[in-house]
Design a protein around this motif. Structure first.
Motif, PDB file in Angstrom:
ATOM      1  N   PHE A   1       5.795  13.502  -1.165  1.00 55.08           N
ATOM      2  CA  PHE A   1       6.217  12.629   0.010  1.00 55.08           C
ATOM      3  C   PHE A   1       5.329  11.572   0.023  1.00 55.08           C
ATOM      4  CE2 PHE A   1       5.728  11.676   4.604  1.00 55.08           C
ATOM      5  CZ  PHE A   1       7.311  11.299   4.702  1.00 55.08           C
ATOM      6  N   ASN A   2       5.396  10.414   0.115  1.00 58.53           N
ATOM      7  CA  ASN A   2       4.911   9.122   0.103  1.00 58.53           C
ATOM      8  C   ASN A   2       5.052   8.346   1.204  1.00 58.53           C
ATOM      9  OD1 ASN A   2       3.608   9.741  -2.519  1.00 58.53           O
ATOM     10  ND2 ASN A   2       5.611   9.075  -3.228  1.00 58.53           N
ATOM     11  N   LEU A   3       4.203   7.548   1.758  1.00 58.31           N
ATOM     12  CA  LEU A   3       4.193   6.773   2.898  1.00 58.31           C
ATOM     13  C   LEU A   3       3.834   5.415   2.296  1.00 58.31           C
ATOM     14  CD1 LEU A   3       2.675   8.449   5.899  1.00 58.31           C
ATOM     15  CD2 LEU A   3       5.107   8.087   5.276  1.00 58.31           C
ATOM     16  N   TYR A   4       4.542   4.191   2.733  1.00 58.01           N
ATOM     17  CA  TYR A   4       4.234   2.833   2.273  1.00 58.01           C
ATOM     18  C   TYR A   4       4.268   1.827   3.464  1.00 58.01           C
ATOM     19  CZ  TYR A   4       5.646   4.712  -2.397  1.00 58.01           C
ATOM     20  OH  TYR A   4       5.594   5.567  -3.581  1.00 58.01           O
ATOM     21  N   PHE A   5       3.374   0.975   3.082  1.00 57.59           N
ATOM     22  CA  PHE A   5       3.529  -0.057   4.155  1.00 57.59           C
ATOM     23  C   PHE A   5       3.433  -1.394   3.373  1.00 57.59           C
ATOM     24  CE2 PHE A   5       1.508  -3.646   7.054  1.00 57.59           C
ATOM     25  CZ  PHE A   5       2.582  -3.394   8.009  1.00 57.59           C
ATOM     26  N   GLU A   6       4.290  -2.505   3.308  1.00 58.02           N
ATOM     27  CA  GLU A   6       4.260  -3.683   2.469  1.00 58.02           C
ATOM     28  C   GLU A   6       4.355  -5.005   3.220  1.00 58.02           C
ATOM     29  OE1 GLU A   6       6.238  -3.408  -1.291  1.00 58.02           O
ATOM     30  OE2 GLU A   6       7.166  -1.530  -0.605  1.00 58.02           O
ATOM     31  N   MET A   7       3.608  -6.093   2.846  1.00 55.90           N
ATOM     32  CA  MET A   7       3.680  -7.278   3.634  1.00 55.90           C
ATOM     33  C   MET A   7       4.395  -8.181   2.681  1.00 55.90           C
ATOM     34  SD  MET A   7       0.349  -7.400   5.690  1.00 55.90           S
ATOM     35  CE  MET A   7      -0.893  -7.140   4.577  1.00 55.90           C
ATOM     36  N   LEU A   8       5.257  -9.268   2.882  1.00 55.12           N
ATOM     37  CA  LEU A   8       6.393  -9.607   1.978  1.00 55.12           C
ATOM     38  C   LEU A   8       6.366 -11.146   2.539  1.00 55.12           C
ATOM     39  CD1 LEU A   8       9.133  -6.949   1.607  1.00 55.12           C
ATOM     40  CD2 LEU A   8       6.942  -7.040   0.162  1.00 55.12           C
ATOM     41  N   GLY A   9       5.998 -11.976   1.658  1.00 53.23           N
ATOM     42  CA  GLY A   9       5.927 -13.561   2.090  1.00 53.23           C
ATOM     43  C   GLY A   9       6.488 -14.282   1.245  1.00 53.23           C
ATOM     44  N   LYS A  10       6.951 -15.613   1.623  1.00 53.01           N
ATOM     45  CA  LYS A  10       7.561 -16.653   0.797  1.00 53.01           C
ATOM     46  C   LYS A  10       6.889 -17.893   1.477  1.00 53.01           C
ATOM     47  CE  LYS A  10      11.194 -14.390  -1.710  1.00 53.01           C
ATOM     48  NZ  LYS A  10      12.794 -14.242  -1.841  1.00 53.01           N
TER      49      LYS A  10
ATOM     50  N   SER B   1       0.897  -1.248  -0.003  1.00 49.04           N
ATOM     51  CA  SER B   1      -0.139   0.090   0.042  1.00 49.04           C
ATOM     52  C   SER B   1       0.688   1.430  -0.021  1.00 49.04           C
ATOM     53  CB  SER B   1      -1.156  -0.030   1.196  1.00 49.04           C
ATOM     54  OG  SER B   1      -0.114   0.128   2.489  1.00 49.04           O
ATOM     55  N   GLY B   2       0.396   2.393  -0.845  1.00 45.59           N
ATOM     56  CA  GLY B   2       1.269   3.510  -0.752  1.00 45.59           C
ATOM     57  C   GLY B   2       0.293   4.557  -0.624  1.00 45.59           C
TER      58      GLY B   2
ATOM     59  N   THR C   1      13.832  12.853  -9.707  1.00 47.79           N
ATOM     60  CA  THR C   1      14.735  12.293  -8.475  1.00 47.79           C
ATOM     61  C   THR C   1      14.061  11.473  -7.432  1.00 47.79           C
ATOM     62  OG1 THR C   1      16.489  13.770  -9.129  1.00 47.79           O
ATOM     63  CG2 THR C   1      16.622  12.572  -6.883  1.00 47.79           C
ATOM     64  N   ARG C   2      14.265  10.252  -7.169  1.00 51.01           N
ATOM     65  CA  ARG C   2      13.460   9.500  -6.124  1.00 51.01           C
ATOM     66  C   ARG C   2      14.353   9.083  -5.103  1.00 51.01           C
ATOM     67  NH1 ARG C   2      10.699   3.969  -7.683  1.00 51.01           N
ATOM     68  NH2 ARG C   2      10.852   2.892  -5.648  1.00 51.01           N
ATOM     69  N   ILE C   3      14.059   9.351  -3.834  1.00 50.37           N
ATOM     70  CA  ILE C   3      14.740   8.797  -2.473  1.00 50.37           C
ATOM     71  C   ILE C   3      13.933   7.840  -1.799  1.00 50.37           C
ATOM     72  CG2 ILE C   3      16.166   9.181  -0.665  1.00 50.37           C
ATOM     73  CD1 ILE C   3      16.751  12.132  -2.081  1.00 50.37           C
ATOM     74  N   ASP C   4      14.106   6.668  -1.555  1.00 49.38           N
ATOM     75  CA  ASP C   4      13.621   5.724  -0.645  1.00 49.38           C
ATOM     76  C   ASP C   4      14.387   5.360   0.469  1.00 49.38           C
ATOM     77  OD1 ASP C   4      11.893   5.517  -2.873  1.00 49.38           O
ATOM     78  OD2 ASP C   4      12.769   3.661  -3.786  1.00 49.38           O
ATOM     79  N   LEU C   5      13.626   5.133   1.518  1.00 51.35           N
ATOM     80  CA  LEU C   5      14.233   4.417   2.908  1.00 51.35           C
ATOM     81  C   LEU C   5      12.987   3.673   3.328  1.00 51.35           C
ATOM     82  CD1 LEU C   5      16.160   4.402   4.891  1.00 51.35           C
ATOM     83  CD2 LEU C   5      15.297   6.311   6.108  1.00 51.35           C
ATOM     84  N   GLY C   6      13.553   2.235   3.593  1.00 50.04           N
ATOM     85  CA  GLY C   6      12.520   1.413   4.318  1.00 50.04           C
ATOM     86  C   GLY C   6      13.407   0.485   5.131  1.00 50.04           C
ATOM     87  N   TYR C   7      12.452  -0.515   5.903  1.00 53.54           N
ATOM     88  CA  TYR C   7      13.129  -1.435   6.717  1.00 53.54           C
ATOM     89  C   TYR C   7      12.136  -2.638   6.941  1.00 53.54           C
ATOM     90  CZ  TYR C   7      15.152  -3.642  10.901  1.00 53.54           C
ATOM     91  OH  TYR C   7      16.031  -4.628  11.446  1.00 53.54           O
ATOM     92  N   ARG C   8      12.615  -3.820   6.506  1.00 53.53           N
ATOM     93  CA  ARG C   8      11.562  -5.117   6.603  1.00 53.53           C
ATOM     94  C   ARG C   8      12.209  -5.969   7.788  1.00 53.53           C
ATOM     95  NH1 ARG C   8      12.640  -8.693   1.297  1.00 53.53           N
ATOM     96  NH2 ARG C   8      11.087 -10.130   2.538  1.00 53.53           N
TER      97      ARG C   8
ATOM     98  N   PRO D   1       7.550  -1.255   6.416  1.00 46.69           N
ATOM     99  CA  PRO D   1       7.177   0.357   6.389  1.00 46.69           C
ATOM    100  C   PRO D   1       8.424   1.045   5.490  1.00 46.69           C
ATOM    101  CG  PRO D   1       8.098   0.014   8.592  1.00 46.69           C
ATOM    102  CD  PRO D   1       8.038  -1.456   7.946  1.00 46.69           C
ATOM    103  N   ALA D   2       7.842   2.158   4.897  1.00 49.66           N
ATOM    104  CA  ALA D   2       8.947   2.826   4.223  1.00 49.66           C
ATOM    105  C   ALA D   2       8.452   4.242   3.921  1.00 49.66           C
ATOM    106  CB  ALA D   2       9.197   2.312   2.793  1.00 49.66           C
ATOM    107  N   ILE D   3       9.298   5.221   3.428  1.00 45.68           N
ATOM    108  CA  ILE D   3       9.117   6.505   3.297  1.00 45.68           C
ATOM    109  C   ILE D   3       9.899   6.771   1.772  1.00 45.68           C
ATOM    110  CG2 ILE D   3       8.878   7.322   5.658  1.00 45.68           C
ATOM    111  CD1 ILE D   3      11.395   8.531   5.494  1.00 45.68           C
ATOM    112  N   GLN D   4       9.146   7.993   1.172  1.00 48.57           N
ATOM    113  CA  GLN D   4       9.812   8.224   0.002  1.00 48.57           C
ATOM    114  C   GLN D   4       9.583   9.669  -0.325  1.00 48.57           C
ATOM    115  OE1 GLN D   4       7.560   7.251  -4.001  1.00 48.57           O
ATOM    116  NE2 GLN D   4       9.044   5.604  -4.075  1.00 48.57           N
ATOM    117  N   VAL D   5      10.684  10.317  -1.035  1.00 45.83           N
ATOM    118  CA  VAL D   5      10.498  11.735  -1.499  1.00 45.83           C
ATOM    119  C   VAL D   5      10.934  11.668  -3.193  1.00 45.83           C
ATOM    120  CG1 VAL D   5      11.634  14.004  -1.382  1.00 45.83           C
ATOM    121  CG2 VAL D   5      11.427  12.621   0.740  1.00 45.83           C
ATOM    122  N   ILE D   6      10.138  12.342  -3.657  1.00 47.36           N
ATOM    123  CA  ILE D   6      10.298  12.528  -5.219  1.00 47.36           C
ATOM    124  C   ILE D   6      10.430  14.082  -5.564  1.00 47.36           C
ATOM    125  CG2 ILE D   6       9.266  12.285  -7.504  1.00 47.36           C
ATOM    126  CD1 ILE D   6       7.520  10.001  -6.426  1.00 47.36           C
TER     127      ILE D   6
END
Length: 271
Positions: free
Chosen positions: A202-211, A185-186, A235-242, A225-230
């Protein structure tokens, strides 16, 4: 001519602002980058689940051939096996086969494929084709935009190549086949009202990643969760943590991992 160029830039900027919340940090959307464009990415991943700290650098070039087809070429370098070295490379392609457009919303569906090579021996049942394993992957992506909210689901299947020519650690599980799935989701936070293509997004993200490993039944689910600036729509800058929320898969490489990325886009450069 100047007015046409300006109009093109404004249109591209408006598209980046409207659809920026689809530029997920840990997964790809069903939408593609603009036609005839080239993107350059530099990603750094850091992992804390091994003794000490290890990191991986991923330089990447992306090509938007037309509105339906795009491709990525990646290289992988890391110090995960003791010294910093080149690990391998990957080719990724995506074909958008369905587009349903409405006012302030749209639905996209795409098919993707990847083939990768890696020097690393396999010490885990997990298959990661972005640095850790050689193999191929294919799957489907479905993305729904609802004004400022974008939702996306991915289903994939991966098969690792056998490593008969490599020395493998004794009595450790080897990767074979893998089912992957994600829900992302974004949300576009800024700008509240779009006025100019140079406005930062400025965008906020939340992702669920499974295998899931269909052979052993081992699986895991990560939250990311992650944040993003365009900036300037280019130019795009991402910062996230899983991090792992649940699971029983052994010796995972991507567990407890941060991701930092810079991306630069060049429009209307391909003929």
């Amino acid at each position: 001519m100047k007015n046409i160029f300006l109009t093109t830039l404004i249109f591209i900027g408006a598209s980046a602002s409207i659809f920026g919340q689809e530029l997920y940090v840990f997964t790809e959307p069903a939408s593609n980058m603009p036609s005839k464009s080239i993107g350059i990415r530099l990603t750094n991943e850091g992992m804390f689940n091994n003794p000490g700290f290890v990191s991986r650098t991923i330089p990447e070039v992306m090509f938007g051939f037309n509105k339906n087809v795009m491709a990525h070429a990646q290289a992988f370098l890391s110090d995960m096996d003791g010294r910093y070295r080149f690990e391998g490379a990957s080719l990724y392609a995506k074909y958008r086969f369905l587009s349903i457009d409405e006012a302030q919303s749209h639905f996209r569906a795409a098919a993707y494929g990847r083939i990768s090579t890696s020097k690393r021996p396999g010490f885990s049942r997990d298959i990661n084709l972005e640095g850790d394993n050689s193999g191929w992957q294919a799957g489907l992506i479905f993305t729904q935009l609802l004004h400022k909210l974008a939702l996306s689901a991915t289903l994939g299947y991966a098969d690792a190549f056998e490593k008969t020519d490599k020395v493998l650690r004794l009595n450790t599980p080897q990767p074979d086949k893998m089912l992957s799935y994600s829900l992302s989701s974004g949300y576009l936070v800024l700008p509240v009202v779009y006025k100019d293509y140079k406005e930062p997004n400025f965008n906020l993200y939340f992702e669920m990643l499974g295998k899931t490993d269909p052979g052993s039944g081992e699986s895991y689910l990560d939250l990311a969760p992650a944040i993003q600036v365009i900036l300037n729509s280019r130019t795009r800058i991402d910062l996230g943590y899983r991090f792992q929320a649940t699971g029983n898969m052994t010796n995972r490489y991507l567990k407890n991992m941060y991701l930092l990325r810079a991306e630069f886009n060049f429009f209307n450069v391909l003929k």
